[in-house]
Design an enzyme around this catalytic site. Structure first.
Site, PDB file in Angstrom:
ATOM      1  N   CYS A   1       0.816  -1.202   0.000  1.00 29.13           N
ATOM      2  CA  CYS A   1       0.000   0.000   0.000  1.00 29.13           C
ATOM      3  C   CYS A   1       0.855   1.260   0.000  1.00 29.13           C
ATOM      4  O   CYS A   1       0.339   2.362  -0.076  1.00 29.13           O
ATOM      5  CB  CYS A   1      -0.947  -0.015   1.185  1.00 29.13           C
ATOM      6  SG  CYS A   1      -2.138  -1.350   1.073  1.00 29.13           S
TER       7      CYS A   1
ATOM      8  N   ASP B   1     -14.270   2.647   2.705  1.00 27.34           N
ATOM      9  CA  ASP B   1     -13.419   1.554   2.252  1.00 27.34           C
ATOM     10  C   ASP B   1     -13.960   0.890   0.995  1.00 27.34           C
ATOM     11  O   ASP B   1     -13.212   0.370   0.185  1.00 27.34           O
ATOM     12  CB  ASP B   1     -13.303   0.508   3.359  1.00 27.34           C
ATOM     13  CG  ASP B   1     -12.831   1.142   4.654  1.00 27.34           C
ATOM     14  OD1 ASP B   1     -11.754   1.750   4.623  1.00 27.34           O
ATOM     15  OD2 ASP B   1     -13.535   1.052   5.662  1.00 27.34           O
TER      16      ASP B   1
ATOM     17  N   ASP C   1      -8.548  -3.792  -4.640  1.00 32.50           N
ATOM     18  CA  ASP C   1      -7.259  -3.318  -4.169  1.00 32.50           C
ATOM     19  C   ASP C   1      -6.197  -4.220  -4.794  1.00 32.50           C
ATOM     20  O   ASP C   1      -6.358  -5.437  -4.808  1.00 32.50           O
ATOM     21  CB  ASP C   1      -7.202  -3.453  -2.635  1.00 32.50           C
ATOM     22  CG  ASP C   1      -6.378  -2.343  -2.016  1.00 32.50           C
ATOM     23  OD1 ASP C   1      -5.454  -1.850  -2.685  1.00 32.50           O
ATOM     24  OD2 ASP C   1      -6.650  -1.985  -0.855  1.00 32.50           O
TER      25      ASP C   1
ATOM     26  N   GLY D   1     -11.240 -13.609 -13.539  1.00 33.88           N
ATOM     27  CA  GLY D   1     -10.229 -12.591 -13.357  1.00 33.88           C
ATOM     28  C   GLY D   1      -9.705 -12.078 -14.671  1.00 33.88           C
ATOM     29  O   GLY D   1     -10.225 -12.421 -15.742  1.00 33.88           O
ATOM     30  N   HIS D   2      -8.657 -11.273 -14.580  1.00 33.98           N
ATOM     31  CA  HIS D   2      -8.090 -10.693 -15.786  1.00 33.98           C
ATOM     32  C   HIS D   2      -6.603 -10.473 -15.578  1.00 33.98           C
ATOM     33  O   HIS D   2      -6.179 -10.026 -14.512  1.00 33.98           O
ATOM     34  CB  HIS D   2      -8.795  -9.366 -16.086  1.00 33.98           C
ATOM     35  CG  HIS D   2      -8.326  -8.727 -17.358  1.00 33.98           C
ATOM     36  ND1 HIS D   2      -8.589  -9.289 -18.591  1.00 33.98           N
ATOM     37  CD2 HIS D   2      -7.621  -7.602 -17.587  1.00 33.98           C
ATOM     38  CE1 HIS D   2      -8.050  -8.506 -19.531  1.00 33.98           C
ATOM     39  NE2 HIS D   2      -7.463  -7.475 -18.943  1.00 33.98           N
TER      40      HIS D   2
END
Lengths: 346, 204
Positions: free
Chosen positions: A14, A47, A64, A135-136
Site C-alpha cells: 500500500c 473503504d 485493491d 479474473g483478468h
C-alpha cells in the site's frame, strides 16, 4: 529456480498508492452517479461502495491491488488477497465472490511465479469463504496482484467510517509498522523475526474482527491500509464530523519498528500521508517524532479501527482477544469536533 | 565540512544517512547532504524542520545541497516533564531504575508480599537518592491503581520528579486504563531503553 519478487520493485504494497492529496483533488472532478440505492460511495472516502439490492440485501464492492511486498510469490498472493478482502470486513460485510486482478511480466519471470501468486490468493480466499470466479491478466512489469471482491451486508447493518460518535473509544486490532519493517528489510536493517511477524499479520484476515463488530452492533469502523493509522483515522473523523485523539504510546508496534524509525527508516509514503493530513491534524508538544511518523506509516493489510461506545469496551476487547486478535487495544477516544479532526498525543 | 552524498538513493535511505550524520555530529556542527531526488528534497526538508534543525537548500542542475546545522537544543529537554524535574532540584536522583513486575514483594504468602511491597515503596521516598525512573509491567501495573495501597506514595514520588512508566500493553491487557491516574504509558521499546541505560536495576 526461486523467484525473488522484491527485486522487481522499489516500493511495495500500500506504499505504492497515489499521493492522497493529489488523489482527492482528482476524484473531486469526477461525476458521482445519483441513485437512491447507492448507500455508500467515495463521497465519504469509505473503504468500499455499497449498493442496495432490496430491503434485506446490499452488495459491498471493493478492489485493491499492489506490487510485491515480499520475495515469495505464494506469500505475496496471500497478503494481497487478505488485503483486498479487508474492506468488506471493515464495512461489516461477508465476502462472497471475487475476481483476480493480475499484472505479470510473462517474459521476465517464470510462469511458476504467476501460478504461485494465484495459489496464495486462492488459499486466503478459501479461508475467507470467498469464491474466486474469474479474473483478468495483462503483461506488465513489475507484477501487481489483488482482488475485486463482492460481499453481502444487510442494508441497515452497514458499518461505515462515518459511524464514530463523541464518547466512543477506538480499538485497533493489529500492531502497525509494516511500511517501516518492509523498507528496513530492503535496506538490510530489519531482522528476520520482525519481517516474519509483519508477514503473518498481513496474511491475517479481519474476519473475526468483523464478526465481533456485528455481534456488538458497532456502527463505525475502518481498516488501516495505505494512508496509515493517522490518515485513516482522519478520514473517519472527517466522515463522522468528530475529533479523534490517538494516544500514540498505546499503539502496539511490530517488532523493532520504533528503533528503525529512530534510525531514520521512515518510508516516503509516511511523508505523503503526513502532507495530506497536516491541515486537519494537531500534534501534542510532547509527542515523540518517531511515534508521529509511525502513525503515518503506510500499512499493508492492517487491522480494523473500531469505534466502540465506552460501555461496550470491555466486552468487545474480550471478544476480539478471544477470537485471535490478541493485540487489540484501546488507542484513542472520540470527542466533539472543535476545529481539528485529528489530535496525535503521546 | 562533512558531506553526505545520497545521489541515486531512494527514500528512506537518504533520511537514514542524514539521521546518522546528525547523531555523529556535535551540537551546532554543520554538514552537507546532497540528493538528486525531488521526493527526498521534500521529505528531508520536512524531517529537518520537524526535528528543529536549521538548514538551507541550494539547487544546481537537478541536484540539491542541504547545509544542515545540528540543533543546539536537545528535543528531549523540551519535554514539559523534564522542566518539572528541574524545578525540584532538592531531591537528588540516582542513576538506578526500579522495575515492578508484580504487586507483591518476593514469593511466599500473598498478604505478606503486599505488606512488604507497601513498605518498600514507602522506603523509596526516604532513600538518599531517588530512582532515575520507575517502570511497571505485567502484574506490577496494579500498583498504580487508584485503590492500590501504594498509589498515594507513588504519587508523591512522581511529584518529587521521578517518572513512572507503565507498560501500555499490560495496562490494556488488564483493562486498567480507567483506574490508573499516575505516571505515563510507555511502549516496550521505551521500557527496554530505560532499563538498558540504568546503572542498576532494583527488582523488589
Amino acid at each position: 529456480m526461486k523467484v525473488d519478487l522484491l527485486q522487481t520493485v522499489e516500493s511495495g504494497g500500500c506504499s505504492a498508492k497515489i499521493p492522497p492529496k493529489q488523489l482527492e483533488e482528482l476524484l473531486k472532478q469526477l461525476p458521482l452517479p445519483a441513485d437512491p440505492n447507492i448507500l455508500v460511495d467515495i463521497d465519504t472516502h469509505d473503504d468500499a461502495g455499497v449498493y442496495r439490492v432490496n430491503d434485506d440485501l446490499a452488495l459491498v464492492f471493493t478492489t485493491d491491488f499492489f506490487p510485491p511486498v515480499c520475495s515469495d510469490p505464494y506469500e505475496f498472493g496471500q497478503i494481497a488477497a487478505a488485503n483486498s478482502v479487508s474492506d468488506i470486513y471493515a464495512m461489516g460485510g461477508t465476502p462472497v465472490i471475487a475476481l483476480n486482478i493480475m499484472m505479470f511480466p510473462a517474459s521476465r519471470l517464470p510462469a511458476e511465479a504467476y501460478r504461485d501468486i494465484l495459489l496464495g490468493g486462492a488459499d486466503i480466499a478459501a479461508k475467507a469463504g470467498l469464491r474466486i470466479i474469474g479474473g483478468h491478466s495483462i503483461d506488465d512489469f513489475p507484477p501487481k496482484y489483488g482482488l475485486a471482491v463482492v460481499g453481502y451486508v444487510h442494508p441497515k447493518k452497514i458499518i461505515t467510517n462515518a459511524g464514530a460518535r463523541a464518547g466512543d473509544v477506538l480499538i485497533l486490532t493489529k500492531p502497525i509498522g509494516t511500511g517501516v519493517i518492509l523498507a528496513g528489510q530492503r535496506l538490510g536493517m530489519a531482522s528476520d523475526n520482525d519481517v516474519a511477524e509483519a508477514k503473518d499479520l498481513m496474511k491475517t484476515l479481519n474476519d473475526s474482527g468483523a464478526s465481533v463488530m456485528k455481534k456488538h452492533m458497532i456502527k463505525g469502523a475502518t481498516d488501516i491500509t495505505g494512508f496509515g493509522l493517522a490518515g485513516h483515522t482522519l478520514k473517519m473523523a472527517k466522515a463522522s464530523s468528530v475529533k479523534i485523539t490517538l494516544n500514540m504510546s498505546r499503539v502496539p508496534l511490530i517488532g523493532k519498528t520504533y528503533s528503525l524509525a529512530d534510525q531514520g527508516c521512515i518510508p516516503g509514503a509516511a511523508f505523503r500521508n503526513l502532507d495530506f493530513a497536516d491541515n486537519d491534524t494537531v500534534c501534542d508538544e510532547g509527542l515523540d517524532y518517531n511515534l508521529k511518523m509511525t502513525a503515518f506509516d503506510a500499512q499493508t493489510s492492517g487491522g480494523l479501527l473500531i469505534s466502540v461506545p465506552e460501555k461496550k469496551e470491555k466486552e468487545v476487547l474480550e471478544d476480539l482477544r478471544r477470537t485471535g486478535m490478541q493485540s487489540s487495544v484501546v488507542i484513542g477516544t472520540v470527542s466533539e469536533f472543535d476545529g481539528k479532526h485529528l489530535c496525535l498525543s503521546q | 565540512m562533512r558531506t553526505v552524498d545520497t545521489r541515486g538513493l531512494q527514500c528512506p535511505a537518504p533520511i537514514i544517512a542524514t539521521k546518522k550524520a546528525l547523531n555523529e555530529s556535535e551540537k551546532g556542527e554543520t554538514f552537507q547532504v546532497i540528493t538528486d531526488s525531488k521526493v527526498t528534497l521534500g521529505n528531508l526538508s520536512r524531517f529537518l524542520h520537524d526535528n528543529k534543525n536549521e538548514f538551507s537548500v541550494s539547487e544546481s542542475q537537478g541536484v540539491w545541497t542541504f547545509t544542515i546545522t545540528k540543533n543546539t537544543v536537545d528535543p528531549i529537554n523540551q519535554k514539559a516533564e523534564e522542566y518539572c524535574n528541574n524545578e525540584v532540584p532538592h531531591f537528588s536522583r540516582g542513576n538506578f531504575v526500579v522495575a515492578f513486575s508484580s504487586d507483591k514483594m518476593g514469593t511466599g504468602d500473598d498478604k505478606l508480599g503486599s505488606l512488604l511491597m507497601e513498605n518498600f515503596v514507602k522506603a523509596i521516598k526516604d532513600m538518599d537518592h531517588l530512582p532515575a525512573k520507575i517502570v511497571f509491567y505485567n502484574k506490577g501495573v496494579f500498583l498504580g491503581r487508584d485503590d492500590s495501597p501504594v498509589s498515594g506514595h507513588l504519587k508523591e514520588i512522581e511529584q518529587m520528579g521521578v517518572s513512572l512508566c507503565f507498560c501500555a500493553t499490560c495496562v490494556n491487557y488488564y483493562s486498567l486504563a480507567e483506574e490508573i491516574h499516575i505516571g505515563i504509558l510507555s511502549n516496550m521499546y521505551e521500557i527496554a531503553r530505560i532499563m538498558a541505560s540504568a546503572s542498576n536495576i532494583i527488582k523488589p
